[in-house]
Design a protein around this motif. Structure first.
Motif, PDB file in Angstrom:
ATOM      1  N   ILE A 610       0.835  -1.206   0.000  1.00 16.93           N
ATOM      2  CA  ILE A 610       0.000   0.000   0.000  1.00 16.93           C
ATOM      3  C   ILE A 610       0.867   1.253   0.000  1.00 16.93           C
ATOM      4  CG2 ILE A 610      -1.579   1.370   1.421  1.00 16.93           C
ATOM      5  CD1 ILE A 610      -2.853  -1.321   2.286  1.00 16.93           C
ATOM      6  N   GLU A 611       1.909   1.256   0.830  1.00 19.20           N
ATOM      7  CA  GLU A 611       2.799   2.415   0.872  1.00 19.20           C
ATOM      8  C   GLU A 611       3.469   2.652  -0.478  1.00 19.20           C
ATOM      9  OE1 GLU A 611       4.148   2.783   5.558  1.00 19.20           O
ATOM     10  OE2 GLU A 611       5.591   2.095   4.060  1.00 19.20           O
ATOM     11  N   SER A 612       3.941   1.571  -1.087  1.00 23.33           N
ATOM     12  CA  SER A 612       4.632   1.702  -2.373  1.00 23.33           C
ATOM     13  C   SER A 612       3.701   2.270  -3.442  1.00 23.33           C
ATOM     14  CB  SER A 612       5.164   0.332  -2.803  1.00 23.33           C
ATOM     15  OG  SER A 612       5.713   0.410  -4.107  1.00 23.33           O
ATOM     16  N   ARG A 613       2.497   1.737  -3.512  1.00 18.52           N
ATOM     17  CA  ARG A 613       1.551   2.201  -4.529  1.00 18.52           C
ATOM     18  C   ARG A 613       1.115   3.643  -4.255  1.00 18.52           C
ATOM     19  NH1 ARG A 613      -1.907  -3.485  -4.718  1.00 18.52           N
ATOM     20  NH2 ARG A 613      -0.471  -4.605  -6.099  1.00 18.52           N
ATOM     21  N   THR A 614       0.990   3.988  -2.991  1.00 17.62           N
ATOM     22  CA  THR A 614       0.649   5.370  -2.644  1.00 17.62           C
ATOM     23  C   THR A 614       1.755   6.318  -3.082  1.00 17.62           C
ATOM     24  OG1 THR A 614      -0.646   4.637  -0.726  1.00 17.62           O
ATOM     25  CG2 THR A 614       0.075   6.931  -0.743  1.00 17.62           C
ATOM     26  N   LEU A 615       2.997   5.921  -2.838  1.00 13.68           N
ATOM     27  CA  LEU A 615       4.141   6.749  -3.225  1.00 13.68           C
ATOM     28  C   LEU A 615       4.197   6.939  -4.735  1.00 13.68           C
ATOM     29  CD1 LEU A 615       6.700   8.269  -2.526  1.00 13.68           C
ATOM     30  CD2 LEU A 615       7.910   6.079  -2.380  1.00 13.68           C
ATOM     31  N   VAL A 616       3.999   5.866  -5.477  1.00 10.53           N
ATOM     32  CA  VAL A 616       4.003   5.958  -6.939  1.00 10.53           C
ATOM     33  C   VAL A 616       2.916   6.912  -7.421  1.00 10.53           C
ATOM     34  CG1 VAL A 616       3.526   4.664  -9.069  1.00 10.53           C
ATOM     35  CG2 VAL A 616       5.051   3.697  -7.335  1.00 10.53           C
ATOM     36  N   VAL A 623       3.871  15.155  -7.693  1.00  7.48           N
ATOM     37  CA  VAL A 623       5.240  15.655  -7.627  1.00  7.48           C
ATOM     38  C   VAL A 623       5.824  15.882  -9.018  1.00  7.48           C
ATOM     39  CG1 VAL A 623       7.586  15.162  -6.849  1.00  7.48           C
ATOM     40  CG2 VAL A 623       5.640  14.632  -5.364  1.00  7.48           C
ATOM     41  N   LEU A 624       5.746  14.875  -9.900  1.00  3.71           N
ATOM     42  CA  LEU A 624       6.328  15.031 -11.233  1.00  3.71           C
ATOM     43  C   LEU A 624       5.674  16.166 -12.026  1.00  3.71           C
ATOM     44  CD1 LEU A 624       7.157  11.418 -12.475  1.00  3.71           C
ATOM     45  CD2 LEU A 624       8.733  13.353 -12.269  1.00  3.71           C
ATOM     46  N   PRO A 625       4.338  16.259 -12.046  1.00  2.00           N
ATOM     47  CA  PRO A 625       3.749  17.416 -12.766  1.00  2.00           C
ATOM     48  C   PRO A 625       4.250  18.757 -12.233  1.00  2.00           C
ATOM     49  CG  PRO A 625       2.065  15.759 -12.338  1.00  2.00           C
ATOM     50  CD  PRO A 625       3.295  15.310 -11.603  1.00  2.00           C
ATOM     51  N   ALA A 626       4.385  18.873 -10.919  1.00  2.00           N
ATOM     52  CA  ALA A 626       4.889  20.128 -10.345  1.00  2.00           C
ATOM     53  C   ALA A 626       6.334  20.374 -10.768  1.00  2.00           C
ATOM     54  CB  ALA A 626       4.781  20.084  -8.826  1.00  2.00           C
ATOM     55  N   CYS A 627       7.125  19.337 -10.768  1.00  2.00           N
ATOM     56  CA  CYS A 627       8.533  19.481 -11.162  1.00  2.00           C
ATOM     57  C   CYS A 627       8.656  19.848 -12.637  1.00  2.00           C
ATOM     58  CB  CYS A 627       9.284  18.183 -10.886  1.00  2.00           C
ATOM     59  SG  CYS A 627       9.460  17.789  -9.131  1.00  2.00           S
ATOM     60  N   LEU A 672      10.340   1.323  -8.874  1.00  2.00           N
ATOM     61  CA  LEU A 672       9.548   0.961  -7.695  1.00  2.00           C
ATOM     62  C   LEU A 672       8.244   0.304  -8.107  1.00  2.00           C
ATOM     63  CD1 LEU A 672       8.831   1.005  -4.683  1.00  2.00           C
ATOM     64  CD2 LEU A 672       8.044   3.362  -4.984  1.00  2.00           C
ATOM     65  N   GLU A 673       7.577   0.880  -9.083  1.00  2.00           N
ATOM     66  CA  GLU A 673       6.299   0.322  -9.535  1.00  2.00           C
ATOM     67  C   GLU A 673       6.489  -1.098 -10.057  1.00  2.00           C
ATOM     68  OE1 GLU A 673       2.457   1.822 -12.140  1.00  2.00           O
ATOM     69  OE2 GLU A 673       4.440   2.673 -12.560  1.00  2.00           O
ATOM     70  N   THR A 674       7.544  -1.305 -10.831  1.00  2.00           N
ATOM     71  CA  THR A 674       7.817  -2.629 -11.397  1.00  2.00           C
ATOM     72  C   THR A 674       8.151  -3.638 -10.309  1.00  2.00           C
ATOM     73  OG1 THR A 674       8.637  -1.628 -13.446  1.00  2.00           O
ATOM     74  CG2 THR A 674       9.272  -3.905 -13.008  1.00  2.00           C
ATOM     75  N   MET A 698      11.751   2.382  -2.443  1.00  2.00           N
ATOM     76  CA  MET A 698      10.947   3.512  -1.952  1.00  2.00           C
ATOM     77  C   MET A 698      11.847   4.625  -1.432  1.00  2.00           C
ATOM     78  SD  MET A 698       7.883   1.547   0.082  1.00  2.00           S
ATOM     79  CE  MET A 698       7.209   3.072   0.728  1.00  2.00           C
ATOM     80  N   GLN A 699      12.946   4.258  -0.775  1.00  2.00           N
ATOM     81  CA  GLN A 699      13.860   5.262  -0.254  1.00  2.00           C
ATOM     82  C   GLN A 699      14.528   6.036  -1.388  1.00  2.00           C
ATOM     83  OE1 GLN A 699      14.252   6.086   3.056  1.00  2.00           O
ATOM     84  NE2 GLN A 699      15.364   7.826   2.176  1.00  2.00           N
ATOM     85  N   ARG A 700      14.853   5.355  -2.487  1.00  2.00           N
ATOM     86  CA  ARG A 700      15.466   6.040  -3.628  1.00  2.00           C
ATOM     87  C   ARG A 700      14.491   7.044  -4.246  1.00  2.00           C
ATOM     88  NH1 ARG A 700      17.875   0.877  -4.227  1.00  2.00           N
ATOM     89  NH2 ARG A 700      16.214   0.121  -5.579  1.00  2.00           N
ATOM     90  N   VAL A 701      13.225   6.665  -4.332  1.00  2.00           N
ATOM     91  CA  VAL A 701      12.220   7.596  -4.838  1.00  2.00           C
ATOM     92  C   VAL A 701      12.118   8.796  -3.910  1.00  2.00           C
ATOM     93  CG1 VAL A 701       9.762   7.914  -5.311  1.00  2.00           C
ATOM     94  CG2 VAL A 701      10.906   5.819  -6.046  1.00  2.00           C
ATOM     95  N   ARG A 702      12.091   8.521  -2.631  1.00  2.00           N
ATOM     96  CA  ARG A 702      11.986   9.610  -1.663  1.00  2.00           C
ATOM     97  C   ARG A 702      13.178  10.556  -1.776  1.00  2.00           C
ATOM     98  NH1 ARG A 702       9.747   9.948   4.219  1.00  2.00           N
ATOM     99  NH2 ARG A 702      10.182  12.151   4.509  1.00  2.00           N
TER     100      ARG A 702
END
Length: 730
Positions: A610-616, A623-627, A672-674, A698-702
């Motif tokens: 759940i955490e991983s999918r929420t982060l993705v 985050v990506l659209p803002a960036c 992460l998604e994969t 997840m830590q690398r994404v963060r």
């Protein structure tokens, strides 16, 4: 009488066997009355003979007489109706770690089209919720739906009210399957309490101190840490709403470095919230005592005084419920997660545990001349043996995906189970190991150096905040329990391993001294048995810095297990040793224990997924659209500057940096998604895979997102920042 005391309220004493409700001399509002059915309410409403039978079950552990059910149910219904309740529920604690309830109306339709208010003894004693939809670890098949709730008369019923005033009578119950196997956290807890009592009574009998004692209870007080954030801001973050913690967030310029929040002045709006929550808890019979700011900004603590462990567990669940619901009424979101924010302290739930007779004698009170208190030393050594021999089970009892973020950091005890005893007890163990103890270290007094200040009494030993299992005066503080966890399971494990050690110690003393020995013969036998335990098991005792690298190396030399993650320790629940232990003392059958192992594996897998999918989702949709918008604005600026013929090397470099970081974030998120969707194998393999592959991913994404947060303009960043959450309005 001498009972365990809370570490934050050391001067307070209360009888844990009789504290079931708080009497009020004043009330600021008539909205809430005394909302527990116990004590005076029960005595007034029940015939004396019925009340005595119920009190015998509640306070003396006697079997419940089913013949009193109808009378008790009628009195309970009348009391509930007078307090505005329209429904009742069997309130139980399934293996989700939360509470569950199914509401039924008191209103009962009749055949003639009318209705009456009805609540029978059978409805009080037994309910039938669906058993297949709760975690069961393989005990039930999907098509097997029948389960039963059964009234726990040892814990007072209570009324819960919503903020709109809707009231429900809540009846604490256990939850079992159609086969009678435990599907909850309360049933094994009650069994473990009885196991401790049976073996501790043998110790009392050896020393001739069992006269007038009906049972030994485990007493408990849990300090609850939590965070408060603005509800409007918190609700704008999907990670807080879904996961209870922030999956992203760059560190603010100021965190807890100045240590100015700890024990600081409580903000006025927070104090209003605390006062409201405490009033509700008092009315529910929860004896809260202490409140204060904790270490991290936005972090607070509430602590009770001591009760019977079963009631304390129920009350702990109520504390979490009341804190969360009251926070919403005051515009806050209450976060119970063990690590809601990175880079500042997380939250624990210090589990203060002891053993007391029902006559009020604390078996872990060392008394003044501790070296002569052989009964205390026997109980102490039994606990030492239990923690050393079953460190793996104790570690597994507090394992979760949430707690993995906290254990071993510079805020919480390490994953290595060890015991802090302090100088005085360590000295006595040294003496006992060599022969006969001759003296007890005294603390003395502290001269404060000013004539206007009185000298302070000094304890014989300091306290150690880095120890996961510390002796703190007349109790053990199990500091490694997570803030969001139910304390039922850690205490079930603790009770069971201590019961086994008390059994072994009592048997060894009986064998050496005989069942009816006394005087010098008994003392010699006790010393010999305890000397053997100390030599074999004191490796688990450590009074130094539990955070240090030196201790980790020393623990390895001593042969102590270091189970750093949930994946490392859950296997301890599925060993022959564990199965034999829990089955022998009637706490859990082999199937019941294996079910809990399977449920914990499943919960870890679901939480991380759940955490991983929420982060993705947060990265891809926020985050990506803002960036990319920030990148586009910066590119426009660079292009416009270049068109004007102005040198802008710094801006070009900044643009390249943002482009590179965005690419890194894209790649990390895709990976992460994969990896999340690639998990396979049995439950144990999935847990190890998630720990080794998904959690680091997840830590690398963060890391990539947090780096961009420091560069993207504040008006473009799509979610409230750490500075917003931790400091806004504070």
């Amino acid at each position: 009488m001498n009972h365990p005391t809370n570490s934050t309220t050391m001067s307070h004493r209360t009888n844990p066997t009789t504290m079931t409700t708080i009497a009020h001399t004043e009330r600021s509002s008539d909205l809430y009355g005394t909302l527990t059915f116990g004590g005076d309410d029960m005595l007034k409403r029940l015939p004396p003979e019925i009340s005595m039978k119920l009190q015998a079950t509640m306070k003396l552990g006697k079997p419940l007489d089913p013949g009193i059910a109808n009378t008790v149910a009628a009195a309970m219904k009348d009391w509930a109706l007078e307090h505005g309740a329209t429904h009742y529920t069997h309130w139980f604690q399934p293996l989700t770690g939360t509470t569950a309830e199914k509401h039924d109306a008191f209103l009962h339709p009749m055949g003639d089209g009318t209705a009456i208010e009805k609540f029978s003894g059978s409805a009080l004693i037994q309910g039938e919720p669906d058993a297949s939809s709760f975690p069961h670890g393989g005990i039930r098949d999907t098509y097997e739906a029948r389960g039963y709730t059964a009234w726990d008369a040892t814990s007072p019923a209570f009324i819960l009210r919503t903020s709109e005033g809707h009231a429900t009578l809540c009846i604490p119950t256990v939850f079992v399957s159609w086969t009678g196997e435990a599907l909850d956290k309360k049933t094994p807890l009650l069994r473990s309490i009885e196991a401790v009592s049976a073996q501790a009574m043998r110790v009392l009998k050896l020393f001739g101190t069992d006269k007038g004692v009906n049972q030994v209870i485990t007493s408990l007080g849990c300090e609850q840490e939590y965070f408060l954030v603005d509800e409007t801001l918190g609700s704008e973050r999907l990670d807080l709403v879904v996961c209870g913690r922030t999956l992203l967030g760059a560190a603010p310029p100021k965190g807890q470095q100045l240590e100015d929040h700890y024990f600081g002045s409580i903000p006025a709006d927070v104090l209003d919230f605390m006062a409201s929550a405490e009033r509700k808890l008092f009315e529910l019979g929860v004896p809260v005592k202490t409140r204060h700011n904790e270490v991290a900004p936005g972090q607070y603590e509430i602590a009770p005084i001591y009760e019977n462990a079963n009631i304390a567990v129920d009350h702990q669940m109520l504390v979490m419920h009341v804190l969360r619901s009251t926070a919403r009424e005051h515009g806050f979101m209450c976060l119970m997660h063990e690590k809601p924010f990175a880079r500042v302290n997380g939250s624990g739930k210090h589990n203060n545990w002891s053993m007391s007779t029902d006559t009020g004698v604390n078996l872990l009170d060392p008394r003044d001349d501790t070296h002569t208190n052989m009964q205390f030393l026997t109980c102490l050594c039994a606990v030492i043996r239990a923690v050393d021999l079953h460190a793996d089970l104790l570690r597994a009892s507090i394992a979760s995906a949430h707690n993995d973020h906290r254990l071993g950091a510079n805020e919480a005890p390490p994953a290595i189970m060890s015991i802090y005893l302090g100088d005085m007890l360590t000295d006595i163990l040294d003496q006992l190991e060599k022969g006969t103890p001759k003296k007890t270290m005294k603390g003395g007094a502290i001269d404060l150096g000013a004539s206007t200040l009185m000298a302070l009494p000094r304890h014989a030993s300091d306290r150690n905040r880095t120890s996961p299992f510390a002796f703190t005066g007349n109790k053990f503080e199990f500091r490694a329990v997570g803030s969001s966890a139910s304390v039922a399971w850690p205490n079930t494990v603790l009770n069971t391993i201590v019961a086994e050690s008390l059994d072994v110690v009592a048997t060894a003393i009986e064998k050496k001294a005989g069942r009816n020995a006394s005087g010098a013969k008994l003392e010699a036998a006790v010393r010999e048995v305890l000397k053997g335990i100390i030599k074999e098991h004191r490796r688990v005792c450590f009074d130094g810095d539990g955070y240090s690298a030196e201790w980790h190396a020393e623990a390895a030399r001593r042969g102590l297990p270091n189970m750093a993650s949930t994946a490392d320790c859950l296997g301890a629940l599925d060993t022959k040793k564990a199965k034999a232990l829990f089955a022998h003392y009637g706490v859990l059958s082999h199937r019941e224990l294996h079910a809990r192992y399977e449920v914990q594996l499943e919960q870890y897998t679901k939480l991380i997924t759940i955490e991983s999918r929420t982060l993705v989702q947060m990265v891809n949709t926020q985050v990506l659209p803002a960036c990319l918008r920030a990148q586009a604005e910066l590119a426009d600026t660079v292009a416009a500057t270049q068109s004007a013929g102005v040198e802008c090397a710094d801006s070009e470099e900044a643009l390249k940096d943002v482009v590179r970081r965005v690419a890194e974030l894209r790649a990390a998120t895709k990976s992460l998604e994969t990896s999340t969707e690639a998990q396979k194998g049995d439950a144990a393999k999935k847990v190890r895979y998630l720990r080794d592959t998904v959690v680091p991913s997840m830590q690398r994404v963060r890391d990539a997102s947090d780096g961009l947060e420091r560069l993207v303009p504040a008006d473009l960043w799509p979610i409230p920042t750490y500075a917003d959450l931790l400091f806004l309005g504070r």
